[in-house]
Design an enzyme around this catalytic site. Structure first.
Site, PDB file in Angstrom:
ATOM      1  N   ASP A  78     -50.765  29.184  22.902  1.00  0.00           N
ATOM      2  CA  ASP A  78     -50.755  30.472  22.207  1.00  0.00           C
ATOM      3  C   ASP A  78     -51.558  30.413  20.909  1.00  0.00           C
ATOM      4  OD1 ASP A  78     -48.964  28.798  20.898  1.00  0.00           O
ATOM      5  OD2 ASP A  78     -47.189  29.915  21.491  1.00  0.00           O
ATOM      6  N   ASN A 144     -34.763  31.556  19.874  1.00  0.00           N
ATOM      7  CA  ASN A 144     -34.340  32.687  20.707  1.00  0.00           C
ATOM      8  C   ASN A 144     -34.692  32.454  22.181  1.00  0.00           C
ATOM      9  OD1 ASN A 144     -37.091  32.979  20.770  1.00  0.00           O
ATOM     10  ND2 ASN A 144     -37.143  35.013  19.833  1.00  0.00           N
ATOM     11  N   HIS A 146     -37.694  31.452  23.333  1.00  0.00           N
ATOM     12  CA  HIS A 146     -39.080  31.697  23.729  1.00  0.00           C
ATOM     13  C   HIS A 146     -39.782  30.399  24.102  1.00  0.00           C
ATOM     14  CE1 HIS A 146     -40.575  31.655  19.255  1.00  0.00           C
ATOM     15  NE2 HIS A 146     -40.940  30.509  19.805  1.00  0.00           N
ATOM     16  N   GLU A 151     -41.454  36.062  24.129  1.00  0.00           N
ATOM     17  CA  GLU A 151     -40.207  36.402  23.473  1.00  0.00           C
ATOM     18  C   GLU A 151     -39.208  36.950  24.501  1.00  0.00           C
ATOM     19  OE1 GLU A 151     -39.923  35.358  20.602  1.00  0.00           O
ATOM     20  OE2 GLU A 151     -41.334  36.152  19.131  1.00  0.00           O
TER      21      GLU A 151
HETATM   22  C1  GLP Z   1     -43.442  28.543  17.990  1.00  0.00           C
HETATM   23  C2  GLP Z   1     -44.517  28.371  19.078  1.00  0.00           C
HETATM   24  C3  GLP Z   1     -43.946  27.720  20.292  1.00  0.00           C
HETATM   25  C4  GLP Z   1     -43.035  26.619  19.822  1.00  0.00           C
HETATM   26  C5  GLP Z   1     -41.804  27.218  19.211  1.00  0.00           C
HETATM   27  C6  GLP Z   1     -40.903  26.216  18.524  1.00  0.00           C
HETATM   28  O1  GLP Z   1     -43.390  29.787  17.449  1.00  0.00           O
HETATM   29  N1  GLP Z   1     -45.208  29.546  19.457  1.00  0.00           N
HETATM   30  O2  GLP Z   1     -44.971  27.269  21.132  1.00  0.00           O
HETATM   31  O3  GLP Z   1     -42.645  25.814  20.897  1.00  0.00           O
HETATM   32  O4  GLP Z   1     -42.131  28.296  18.384  1.00  0.00           O
HETATM   33  O5  GLP Z   1     -41.451  25.762  17.346  1.00  0.00           O
HETATM   34  P1  GLP Z   1     -40.924  24.492  16.588  1.00  0.00           P
HETATM   35  O6  GLP Z   1     -41.198  23.324  17.470  1.00  0.00           O
HETATM   36  O7  GLP Z   1     -41.692  24.435  15.306  1.00  0.00           O
HETATM   37  O8  GLP Z   1     -39.464  24.691  16.389  1.00  0.00           O
END
Ligand code: GLP
Length: 251
Positions: A78, A144, A146, A151
């Site tokens: 992403d 959440n 995702h 989302e």
């Molecule tokens: C982000 C990214 C995801 C990631 C998730 C968790 O917003 N878009 O690809 O896996 O949220 O992030 P983190 O590993 O910093 O908790």
């Protein structure tokens, strides 16, 4: 395998999902061992965020010990809409500085969804297909549920597209923008759930209590767009590498 001695506090519903529980400081090494099977010239799907940082550090150590990573091809999950690749908060910058450069992967073998409004999701899907599909996809999980930036509400058929970010996601990610919520983009381009599920193998990494409700629901609850990570139950080859906190019941 390092860390696999810890008992899992839960049993996933899906028989094709394995859970490897290990100490927080071992997650990177354990997950890197799984991901390294993609070397020397496979297609690696890469996630950003904090969760896989130790995994990438461990891959870089493996490279120093002789693992050939220069021939890998990378596809990111992403990107924020509106951030240029030169912006240090962009995922393009993350993929370049944290993954591609230290692994010796040339720019021409690195793809990140375009963060520009009107960018073509279908073109990104074609690029993945032309590369032969993703061999191993690394994913984190949002609080959440995702995956990528799919989302809650994202269904199983979604493909690469622009999405609006949840307020909770923007708040969670504000730390990457000096804590300034107003700087966190409102939209992102993300691979869809179907795109992610088309990878041949998926490795999910998660650590800490904050992930436990979403991760437990994804692994043991119903398959539902309310928790997009729950769609991973339908994939034939998922390994979750997590610390005990990320799998514990709420306390
Ligand atoms: C982000 C990214 C995801 C990631 C998730 C968790 O917003 N878009 O690809 O896996 O949220 O992030 P983190 O590993 O910093 O908790």
């Amino acid at each position: 395998m390092t860390g696999s001695a810890l008992a899992s506090p839960l049993t996933p519903v899906s028989p094709t999902t394995r859970v490897v529980v290990c100490a927080t400081h071992e997650i990177g090494e354990v997950a890197a061992g799984l991901v390294a099977t993609v070397a020397p010239d496979g297609v690696l799907g890469v996630a950003t965020g904090s969760s896989p940082l130790a995994l990438y550090a461990a891959l870089i150590r493996l490279r120093a010990e002789g693992l050939a990573t220069e021939g890998l091809r990378l596809f990111a999950l992403d990107e924020y809409v509106g951030l240029d690749a030169s912006d240090p908060a962009s995922y393009a910058a993350y993929v370049r500085s944290v993954i591609a450069d230290p692994l010796g992967i040339p720019v021409r073998h690195v793809r990140v969804p375009s963060g520009y409004t009107g960018a073509d999701g279908a073109a990104y899907e074609r690029a993945i297909a032309e590369a032969g599909g993703v061999d191993v996809q690394i994913v984190g999980i949002g609080r959440n549920g995702h995956i990528g930036f799919n989302e809650p509400g994202s269904d199983a058929e979604t493909r690469t597209r622009v999405v609006e970010l949840d307020e909770s996601t923007r708040r969670a990610n504000a730390e990457h923008f000096d804590g300034d919520l107003s700087r966190v983009p409102t939209h992102a381009m993300t691979q869809g759930v179907a795109t992610i599920l088309s990878a041949r193998r998926i490795v999910l990494v998660a650590a800490g209590h904050a992930k436990a409700p979403a991760l437990r629901a994804a692994l043991t609850g119903p398959i539902t767009p309310d928790n997009p990570a729950s769609f991973l139950q339908r994939h034939p080859d998922v390994t979750v590498v997590a610390d005990p906190d990320a799998l514990q019941e709420d306390r």
